[in-house]
Design an enzyme around this catalytic site. Sequence first.
Site, PDB file in Angstrom:
ATOM      1  N   TRP A  70       0.828  -1.217   0.000  1.00  0.00           N
ATOM      2  CA  TRP A  70       0.000   0.000   0.000  1.00  0.00           C
ATOM      3  C   TRP A  70       0.850   1.250   0.000  1.00  0.00           C
ATOM      4  O   TRP A  70       0.500   2.259  -0.619  1.00  0.00           O
ATOM      5  CB  TRP A  70      -0.974  -0.018   1.176  1.00  0.00           C
ATOM      6  CG  TRP A  70      -1.964  -1.131   1.079  1.00  0.00           C
ATOM      7  CD1 TRP A  70      -2.124  -2.180   1.940  1.00  0.00           C
ATOM      8  CD2 TRP A  70      -2.943  -1.334   0.030  1.00  0.00           C
ATOM      9  NE1 TRP A  70      -3.128  -2.999   1.491  1.00  0.00           N
ATOM     10  CE2 TRP A  70      -3.638  -2.519   0.337  1.00  0.00           C
ATOM     11  CE3 TRP A  70      -3.276  -0.643  -1.126  1.00  0.00           C
ATOM     12  CZ2 TRP A  70      -4.665  -3.024  -0.480  1.00  0.00           C
ATOM     13  CZ3 TRP A  70      -4.291  -1.140  -1.939  1.00  0.00           C
ATOM     14  CH2 TRP A  70      -4.975  -2.313  -1.612  1.00  0.00           C
ATOM     15  N   ASP A  79      -1.760   6.658   6.106  1.00  0.00           N
ATOM     16  CA  ASP A  79      -2.846   5.763   5.716  1.00  0.00           C
ATOM     17  C   ASP A  79      -3.146   4.887   6.936  1.00  0.00           C
ATOM     18  O   ASP A  79      -2.311   4.078   7.345  1.00  0.00           O
ATOM     19  CB  ASP A  79      -2.362   4.918   4.527  1.00  0.00           C
ATOM     20  CG  ASP A  79      -3.378   3.879   4.066  1.00  0.00           C
ATOM     21  OD1 ASP A  79      -4.432   3.730   4.720  1.00  0.00           O
ATOM     22  OD2 ASP A  79      -3.102   3.209   3.048  1.00  0.00           O
ATOM     23  N   LYS A 116     -12.326  -1.888   6.583  1.00  0.00           N
ATOM     24  CA  LYS A 116     -11.537  -2.754   7.465  1.00  0.00           C
ATOM     25  C   LYS A 116     -12.086  -2.664   8.890  1.00  0.00           C
ATOM     26  O   LYS A 116     -12.373  -3.670   9.509  1.00  0.00           O
ATOM     27  CB  LYS A 116     -10.051  -2.356   7.466  1.00  0.00           C
ATOM     28  CG  LYS A 116      -9.387  -2.104   6.094  1.00  0.00           C
ATOM     29  CD  LYS A 116      -9.371  -3.244   5.184  1.00  0.00           C
ATOM     30  CE  LYS A 116      -8.911  -3.176   3.754  1.00  0.00           C
ATOM     31  NZ  LYS A 116      -7.963  -2.269   3.261  1.00  0.00           N
TER      32      LYS A 116
END
Length: 374
Positions: free
Chosen positions: A102, A171, A195
């Site tokens: 990511w 993030d 999530k």
Amino acid sequence: MSRVYNFSAGPSCLPEEVLNECAAEMLDYNGTGQSVMEMSHRSKAFEPIIEDAEAMVRKLMKVPENYKVLFLQGGGSTQFAMVAENLGIHTGKAAYIETGVWAKKAAKEAEHLGVKVDIIASSKDKGYSYIPKVEKIQGDYDYAYICFNNTIMGTHYEYIPDTGDIPLVADISSCVLSEELDVSKFGLLFAGAQKNLAPAGVTLVIIREDLIPEVENCRPGTPTMLAYKTHSENGSMYNTPPCYTIYVLDKVLHWIEKNGGAAGINKKNVEKANYLYDYLDSSDFFRATTEKGSRSLMNVPFLTKYSTGSEDEAAKAKEKEINDKFVKEAAAAGLVNLKGHRLVGGMRASIYNAMTLDGVKALVEFMKKFASEN
Ligand SMILES: *Cc1c(COP(=O)(O)O)cnc(C)c1O
């Protein structure tokens, strides 16, 4: 009806209480005779929902007054572009710490949009199994960027890099509200909801007000929809927001509050994660893939003793056979979505806020049995 223990990395399990409330209100929300799915986002019934969701984010995360809370679409991935388009506008340079998929995608997107990206540290040397120590970040950067919890690799920062005056962007898609976090240390935080917060469809953005440029001051060619200003000026209602997802998010936030807020939830998360890591560290059949001091409370990748790194075809076939068997037998026992990411191999248990300690104990019991049989 029987519910499974769902270890998916995302979308992932939601608190059962929240799902039950949603079910009860599905056809008639609060006496309106409509589902929240069917309402205008500008209606008297919906406006208090989005307002309460914002108030709850502010309360639970102790968001300082000079930060905006936004509910956007496009997932975490769209933030890779928005961060670069909105923040990479003075020197056009940014520092990224590379800790896995990511973080790499975010850096690549910034580069694609013309930002000069410096990878100032990386844990690539050991397969991203740890978080590099970068105590201080200096330079003429517009921002510094980290992925705080690496969902795929299973690593998490145990410190916040000191960036001085450089805005720090993080993030937090897979760790938002799993722990207490000092928002004031960051210029911008973002999290795709699927999530730890809600079903897929909304992305939470928390941004310091002075970092929001006018639309025309974003990088050249930035679409109106990708300017933070567009959304901050309009209370996240420039266009239709994902109303139903925000409604579920609001319920999850109340559930977190009932469970002791970020601190209370964190205590449970530590207990759950320790239970699993302690077993992995004591087992001679299974092992964790991450280094102590960098381990995620949320995503726990693990391998079996058949993962030897050998290139031998028979050994590789045996490894695959065991992993497949584990995932299949676990699913039959009501423990689902344990297949590991292909980059790490093996298995991965994602144990987000909504996963119970009972779920983790059931997994460890299953692992003990599997180890004794194989
Ligand atoms: C899942 C995830 C993303 C991507 O989110 P999308 O909403 O699918 O775009 C980004 N960063 C992290 C850390 C993630 O876990």
